[in-house]
Design a protein around this motif. Structure first.
Motif, PDB file in Angstrom:
ATOM      1  N   LEU A 125      46.100  22.803  92.630  1.00 44.42           N
ATOM      2  CA  LEU A 125      47.145  23.665  93.175  1.00 44.42           C
ATOM      3  C   LEU A 125      48.337  23.843  92.236  1.00 44.42           C
ATOM      4  CD1 LEU A 125      47.131  22.450  96.863  1.00 44.42           C
ATOM      5  CD2 LEU A 125      46.093  24.485  95.898  1.00 44.42           C
ATOM      6  N   LYS A 126      48.166  23.559  90.965  1.00 43.89           N
ATOM      7  CA  LYS A 126      49.270  23.714  90.021  1.00 43.89           C
ATOM      8  C   LYS A 126      49.831  25.127  90.007  1.00 43.89           C
ATOM      9  CE  LYS A 126      48.344  19.968  86.870  1.00 43.89           C
ATOM     10  NZ  LYS A 126      47.990  19.561  85.520  1.00 43.89           N
ATOM     11  N   VAL A 127      48.989  26.111  90.206  1.00 40.59           N
ATOM     12  CA  VAL A 127      49.422  27.502  90.216  1.00 40.59           C
ATOM     13  C   VAL A 127      50.503  27.720  91.270  1.00 40.59           C
ATOM     14  CG1 VAL A 127      48.667  29.856  90.771  1.00 40.59           C
ATOM     15  CG2 VAL A 127      47.294  28.431  89.253  1.00 40.59           C
ATOM     16  N   MET A 128      50.385  27.018  92.378  1.00 37.25           N
ATOM     17  CA  MET A 128      51.355  27.156  93.461  1.00 37.25           C
ATOM     18  C   MET A 128      52.582  26.268  93.263  1.00 37.25           C
ATOM     19  SD  MET A 128      48.883  27.439  96.755  1.00 37.25           S
ATOM     20  CE  MET A 128      50.304  27.664  97.817  1.00 37.25           C
ATOM     21  N   ALA A 134      59.694  22.231 104.526  1.00 39.92           N
ATOM     22  CA  ALA A 134      58.434  22.894 104.169  1.00 39.92           C
ATOM     23  C   ALA A 134      58.189  24.163 104.984  1.00 39.92           C
ATOM     24  CB  ALA A 134      57.271  21.932 104.365  1.00 39.92           C
ATOM     25  N   ASP A 135      57.656  25.173 104.308  1.00 41.40           N
ATOM     26  CA  ASP A 135      57.185  26.382 104.973  1.00 41.40           C
ATOM     27  C   ASP A 135      55.714  26.241 105.345  1.00 41.40           C
ATOM     28  OD1 ASP A 135      59.399  28.330 104.989  1.00 41.40           O
ATOM     29  OD2 ASP A 135      59.338  28.000 102.832  1.00 41.40           O
ATOM     30  N   ILE A 136      54.983  25.486 104.534  1.00 42.59           N
ATOM     31  CA  ILE A 136      53.572  25.218 104.787  1.00 42.59           C
ATOM     32  C   ILE A 136      53.393  23.705 104.758  1.00 42.59           C
ATOM     33  CG2 ILE A 136      51.198  25.514 103.999  1.00 42.59           C
ATOM     34  CD1 ILE A 136      52.159  28.041 102.497  1.00 42.59           C
ATOM     35  N   ILE A 137      52.826  23.158 105.826  1.00 42.46           N
ATOM     36  CA  ILE A 137      52.550  21.727 105.894  1.00 42.46           C
ATOM     37  C   ILE A 137      51.035  21.576 105.904  1.00 42.46           C
ATOM     38  CG2 ILE A 137      52.790  19.616 107.261  1.00 42.46           C
ATOM     39  CD1 ILE A 137      55.383  20.919 108.439  1.00 42.46           C
ATOM     40  N   ARG A 190      50.701  31.615 101.717  1.00 40.10           N
ATOM     41  CA  ARG A 190      52.023  31.697 101.078  1.00 40.10           C
ATOM     42  C   ARG A 190      52.459  33.156 100.946  1.00 40.10           C
ATOM     43  NH1 ARG A 190      53.955  32.431  95.921  1.00 40.10           N
ATOM     44  NH2 ARG A 190      55.924  31.417  95.497  1.00 40.10           N
ATOM     45  N   GLU A 191      51.550  34.026 100.520  1.00 42.46           N
ATOM     46  CA  GLU A 191      51.870  35.447 100.382  1.00 42.46           C
ATOM     47  C   GLU A 191      52.212  36.079 101.731  1.00 42.46           C
ATOM     48  OE1 GLU A 191      48.435  36.946  98.350  1.00 42.46           O
ATOM     49  OE2 GLU A 191      49.072  36.102  96.421  1.00 42.46           O
ATOM     50  N   THR A 192      51.526  35.656 102.786  1.00 48.37           N
ATOM     51  CA  THR A 192      51.819  36.150 104.137  1.00 48.37           C
ATOM     52  C   THR A 192      53.226  35.749 104.557  1.00 48.37           C
ATOM     53  OG1 THR A 192      49.486  36.053 104.747  1.00 48.37           O
ATOM     54  CG2 THR A 192      51.077  36.073 106.555  1.00 48.37           C
TER      55      THR A 192
END
Length: 164
Positions: free
Chosen positions: A18-21, A44-47, A144-146
């Motif tokens: 997940l380095k890209v993120m 956090a936005d995403i858990i 994440r894009e959503t």
């Protein structure tokens, strides 16, 4: 990122995929880990729950991490993703979570939330653990894009704000 300490080998490989993120901000050695975990859960936005038997057996994870994440998800403050390290670990069963330091309990039903798993195979049995997580990155990137698309222009995810 919520995971059982016994599953840390999976976390290390997952982080590489997940380095890209730019998934940074994990707890550092010597830090006030309880405070850090609680702050990260609140920011956090995403858990992501890395669910295994070890994860579900941890009193700390159940009483702090899962409880807070469920509260934030139910309040539409964060997205919750279940990454199944062991698809047969009882994750679909309702779990009663006793909030740490209180008498309050909440019911957690993980099957209500987005789950990512590799065709019902345990992560430990995948041919190479690194390849086991390759399918997860696209799903998290799309989520994440959503989230970003729902935000007003110029508002960034907490870890991706411009500096300066």
């Amino acid at each position: 990122m919520s995971y059982a300490q016994r599953d840390i080998r999976h976390l290390d490989v997952f982080k590489q995929n997940l380095k890209v993120m730019q998934m940074n901000g994990l707890i550092k050695t010597g830090s006030e880990w309880d405070q850090d975990i609680r702050r990260e859960l609140d920011d956090a936005d995403i858990i992501v729950f890395m669910v295994s038997t070890n994860f579900l057996a941890s009193d700390y994870i159940r009483g702090v991490e899962m409880a807070r994440a469920i509260q934030r998800k139910e309040a539409s403050e964060a997205e919750l993703v279940t990454l199944l390290l062991e698809p047969d670990c009882g994750w679909k069963d309702p779990h009663q979570l006793k909030l740490r330091g209180t008498d309050q309990t909440i019911t957690c039903n993980l099957k209500k939330y987005q789950a990512i798993h590799p065709r019902n195979r345990k992560a430990a049995r995948w041919p190479t653990t690194a390849n086991a997580f390759n399918h997860v990155e696209p799903a998290l990137t799309k989520l994440r894009e959503t989230i970003l698309a729902r935000r007003p222009v110029g508002e960034f995810l907490p870890r991706h704000r411009p500096t300066g």
